[in-house]
Design an enzyme around this catalytic site. Structure first.
Site, PDB file in Angstrom:
ATOM      1  N   ASP A 188       0.886  -1.168   0.000  1.00 46.07           N
ATOM      2  CA  ASP A 188       0.000   0.000   0.000  1.00 46.07           C
ATOM      3  C   ASP A 188       0.922   1.215   0.000  1.00 46.07           C
ATOM      4  OD1 ASP A 188      -1.610   2.152   0.542  1.00 46.07           O
ATOM      5  OD2 ASP A 188      -2.851   1.087   2.013  1.00 46.07           O
ATOM      6  N   ASN A 190       1.881   5.648 -10.902  1.00 45.15           N
ATOM      7  CA  ASN A 190       0.582   5.502 -11.566  1.00 45.15           C
ATOM      8  C   ASN A 190      -0.600   5.595 -10.594  1.00 45.15           C
ATOM      9  OD1 ASN A 190      -1.364   4.447 -13.623  1.00 45.15           O
ATOM     10  ND2 ASN A 190      -1.277   2.607 -12.348  1.00 45.15           N
ATOM     11  N   SER A 225      -0.774  11.820 -14.456  1.00 43.27           N
ATOM     12  CA  SER A 225      -1.740  12.820 -14.004  1.00 43.27           C
ATOM     13  C   SER A 225      -3.064  12.554 -14.724  1.00 43.27           C
ATOM     14  CB  SER A 225      -1.205  14.227 -14.259  1.00 43.27           C
ATOM     15  OG  SER A 225      -2.144  15.192 -13.869  1.00 43.27           O
ATOM     16  N   SER A 226      -3.706  13.595 -15.215  1.00 45.02           N
ATOM     17  CA  SER A 226      -5.003  13.439 -15.881  1.00 45.02           C
ATOM     18  C   SER A 226      -5.364  14.756 -16.551  1.00 45.02           C
ATOM     19  CB  SER A 226      -6.078  13.104 -14.836  1.00 45.02           C
ATOM     20  OG  SER A 226      -7.369  13.257 -15.396  1.00 45.02           O
ATOM     21  N   TYR A 250      -9.783  15.652  -6.834  1.00 44.39           N
ATOM     22  CA  TYR A 250      -9.096  14.916  -7.900  1.00 44.39           C
ATOM     23  C   TYR A 250      -8.286  15.850  -8.820  1.00 44.39           C
ATOM     24  CZ  TYR A 250      -8.304  11.541 -11.702  1.00 44.39           C
ATOM     25  OH  TYR A 250      -7.723  10.727 -12.656  1.00 44.39           O
ATOM     26  N   LYS A 289      -4.214  16.208  -9.258  1.00 39.47           N
ATOM     27  CA  LYS A 289      -3.572  15.925 -10.543  1.00 39.47           C
ATOM     28  C   LYS A 289      -2.774  17.144 -11.037  1.00 39.47           C
ATOM     29  CE  LYS A 289      -4.647  11.655 -11.269  1.00 39.47           C
ATOM     30  NZ  LYS A 289      -3.566  10.655 -11.151  1.00 39.47           N
TER      31      LYS A 289
HETATM   32  N1  LIG Z   1      -8.945   5.541 -16.414  1.00 42.16           N
HETATM   33  C1  LIG Z   1      -8.976   6.780 -16.873  1.00 42.16           C
HETATM   34  O1  LIG Z   1      -9.814   7.157 -17.695  1.00 42.16           O
HETATM   35  C2  LIG Z   1      -7.954   7.784 -16.379  1.00 42.16           C
HETATM   36  C3  LIG Z   1      -7.976   9.077 -16.916  1.00 42.16           C
HETATM   37  C4  LIG Z   1      -7.035   9.991 -16.506  1.00 42.16           C
HETATM   38  C5  LIG Z   1      -6.076   9.647 -15.570  1.00 42.16           C
HETATM   39  N2  LIG Z   1      -6.096   8.390 -15.051  1.00 42.16           N
HETATM   40  C6  LIG Z   1      -5.067   8.078 -14.048  1.00 42.16           C
HETATM   41  O2  LIG Z   1      -4.391   6.894 -14.433  1.00 42.16           O
HETATM   42  C7  LIG Z   1      -3.980   6.181 -13.253  1.00 42.16           C
HETATM   43  C8  LIG Z   1      -4.522   4.751 -13.303  1.00 42.16           C
HETATM   44  O3  LIG Z   1      -5.925   4.821 -13.398  1.00 42.16           O
HETATM   45  P1  LIG Z   1      -6.802   3.497 -13.717  1.00 42.16           P
HETATM   46  O4  LIG Z   1      -8.119   3.979 -14.170  1.00 42.16           O
HETATM   47  O5  LIG Z   1      -6.030   2.581 -14.560  1.00 42.16           O
HETATM   48  O6  LIG Z   1      -6.951   2.922 -12.226  1.00 42.16           O
HETATM   49  P2  LIG Z   1      -7.532   1.508 -11.720  1.00 42.16           P
HETATM   50  O7  LIG Z   1      -8.062   0.697 -12.834  1.00 42.16           O
HETATM   51  O8  LIG Z   1      -8.411   1.830 -10.567  1.00 42.16           O
HETATM   52  O9  LIG Z   1      -6.216   0.773 -11.157  1.00 42.16           O
HETATM   53  C9  LIG Z   1      -5.503   1.329 -10.077  1.00 42.16           C
HETATM   54  C10 LIG Z   1      -4.367   0.404  -9.689  1.00 42.16           C
HETATM   55  O10 LIG Z   1      -3.674   0.973  -8.559  1.00 42.16           O
HETATM   56  C11 LIG Z   1      -3.722   0.061  -7.436  1.00 42.16           C
HETATM   57  N3  LIG Z   1      -3.769   0.887  -6.214  1.00 42.16           N
HETATM   58  C12 LIG Z   1      -4.730   1.771  -5.853  1.00 42.16           C
HETATM   59  N4  LIG Z   1      -4.416   2.349  -4.685  1.00 42.16           N
HETATM   60  C13 LIG Z   1      -3.221   1.834  -4.282  1.00 42.16           C
HETATM   61  C14 LIG Z   1      -2.382   2.022  -3.163  1.00 42.16           C
HETATM   62  N5  LIG Z   1      -2.709   2.872  -2.177  1.00 42.16           N
HETATM   63  N6  LIG Z   1      -1.222   1.334  -3.091  1.00 42.16           N
HETATM   64  C15 LIG Z   1      -0.868   0.462  -4.090  1.00 42.16           C
HETATM   65  N7  LIG Z   1      -1.631   0.228  -5.178  1.00 42.16           N
HETATM   66  C16 LIG Z   1      -2.798   0.904  -5.272  1.00 42.16           C
HETATM   67  C17 LIG Z   1      -4.961  -0.798  -7.706  1.00 42.16           C
HETATM   68  O11 LIG Z   1      -4.934  -2.050  -7.067  1.00 42.16           O
HETATM   69  P3  LIG Z   1      -5.546  -2.264  -5.565  1.00 42.16           P
HETATM   70  O12 LIG Z   1      -6.852  -1.536  -5.531  1.00 42.16           O
HETATM   71  O13 LIG Z   1      -5.663  -3.742  -5.431  1.00 42.16           O
HETATM   72  O14 LIG Z   1      -4.528  -1.675  -4.647  1.00 42.16           O
HETATM   73  C18 LIG Z   1      -4.828  -0.969  -9.230  1.00 42.16           C
HETATM   74  O15 LIG Z   1      -3.841  -1.932  -9.557  1.00 42.16           O
HETATM   75  C19 LIG Z   1      -4.488   6.999 -12.076  1.00 42.16           C
HETATM   76  O16 LIG Z   1      -3.474   7.885 -11.645  1.00 42.16           O
HETATM   77  C20 LIG Z   1      -5.645   7.789 -12.679  1.00 42.16           C
HETATM   78  O17 LIG Z   1      -5.924   8.966 -11.973  1.00 42.16           O
HETATM   79  C21 LIG Z   1      -7.004   7.452 -15.418  1.00 42.16           C
END
Ligand SMILES: NC(=O)c1ccc[n+]([C@@H]2O[C@H](COP(=O)([O-])OP(=O)(O)OC[C@H]3O[C@@H](n4cnc5c(N)ncnc54)[C@H](OP(=O)(O)O)[C@@H]3O)[C@@H](O)[C@H]2O)c1
Length: 255
Positions: free
Chosen positions: A66, A93, A139-140, A154, A158
């Site tokens: 974590d 990430n 970031s985002s 959020y 970011k």
């Molecule tokens: N998806 C989008 O459309 C989007 C758009 C803009 C930016 N982003 C950014 O891209 C990044 C990834 O997003 P995503 O949508 O791919 O996220 P996701 O599908 O929710 O995956 C997040 C990953 O991080 C792990 N995680 C979360 N909290 C943690 C912690 N405290 N310690 C260790 N591991 C942790 C989760 O596993 P566990 O929960 O098992 O720990 C999972 O493997 C983020 O920074 C997000 O803000 C995403």
């Protein structure tokens, strides 16, 4: 383009789902060794088994960490460096992805997006200085646009990530270490933020989809490709940048 990432050692937070999962696989395809983490032990076990099967010639080492627990985080960074001999690339990430405008969510954002990022980077810097490596923060578009996530924590989290990364770039340039940000737009993953919203709130999903000028959301591979470039020597003079990968979703000019 040959990226030259073979044998590089990558440390990536949040590698079991969504964009992180795809980035882990993309680095492995390039022949890198990848240390990744998440909080859920069973996901780490499954990922380690699957990646060992899918990439018999690469090395993927998942650990249950974590990142908001400072001692877990620092010991993961240092033990990964010890195990693989160096750290060449750090991909930050993980985000709290906390949208509600509550004190608890502001606290979660500070702990995860900023404080854990700072601890991750500070612990990795001595290793990166040795390897002349680089840092990529995720970031985002919400860090620069006033979008559906406002006025919660959020977007500010970011935006701060982009600022922190650019300041790292200035500080670390004389040491041969680069730092950049990649800012994804809406990235569709079936069992992720947008896939969940499509099932749970189809009207909101449709509205958000319509904002995308390309008529679609992005794929996690499209973020991974940008990150691979930033991580590689092909980006040797790119530092302090915020590479937006959003299919032109942001309505504004980034100077
Ligand atoms: N998806 C989008 O459309 C989007 C758009 C803009 C930016 N982003 C950014 O891209 C990044 C990834 O997003 P995503 O949508 O791919 O996220 P996701 O599908 O929710 O995956 C997040 C990953 O991080 C792990 N995680 C979360 N909290 C943690 C912690 N405290 N310690 C260790 N591991 C942790 C989760 O596993 P566990 O929960 O098992 O720990 C999972 O493997 C983020 O920074 C997000 O803000 C995403």
């Amino acid at each position: 383009m040959h990226l030259g990432l073979e044998k590089k050692v990558v440390l990536l937070t949040g590698g079991t789902k969504g964009i992180g999962r795809t980035m882990v696989r993309a680095f492995l395809e390039e022949g890198a060794t990848v240390h990744f983490c998440s909080r859920t032990e069973s996901d780490i076990k499954d990922a380690n088994e699957k990646l060992a099967k899918d990439f018999p010639n690469a090395k993927a080492i998942g650990s249950t960490v974590d990142i908001t627990d400072q001692s877990q985080l620092t010991s993961w960074v240092n033990s990964s460096a010890e195990q693989s001999g160096s750290i060449d690339v750090v991909v930050a990430n993980v985000s709290a992805q906390a949208i509600p405008d509550t004190i608890e969510d502001w606290q979660k954002t500070f702990q995860t997006d900023l404080l854990a990022l700072h601890v991750l980077v500070q612990t990795a810097i001595p290793h990166l200085e040795k390897s002349k490596g680089n840092i990529i923060t995720i970031s985002s578009v919400s860090g620069r646009d006033i979008d559906f996530t406002t006025p919660g924590p959020y977007g500010p989290g970011k935006a701060a990530t982009i600022h922190y990364s650019a300041s790292l770039a200035r500080k670390l340039a004389p040491k041969g270490v680069r730092a950049n940000t990649c800012s994804p737009g809406n990235i569709y993953v079936k069992h992720g933020t947008w896939g969940d919203l499509e099932r749970d709130e189809p009207d909101l999903f449709k509205k958000q989809m319509e904002l995308n000028p390309m008529g679609r959301m992005g794929k996690p591979e499209e973020i991974a490709n940008a990150v691979l470039f930033l991580a590689s020597e092909k980006a040797s003079f790119v530092s302090g940048a915020n590479l937006t990968v959003d299919g032109s979703l942001c309505n504004g000019v980034q100077f």
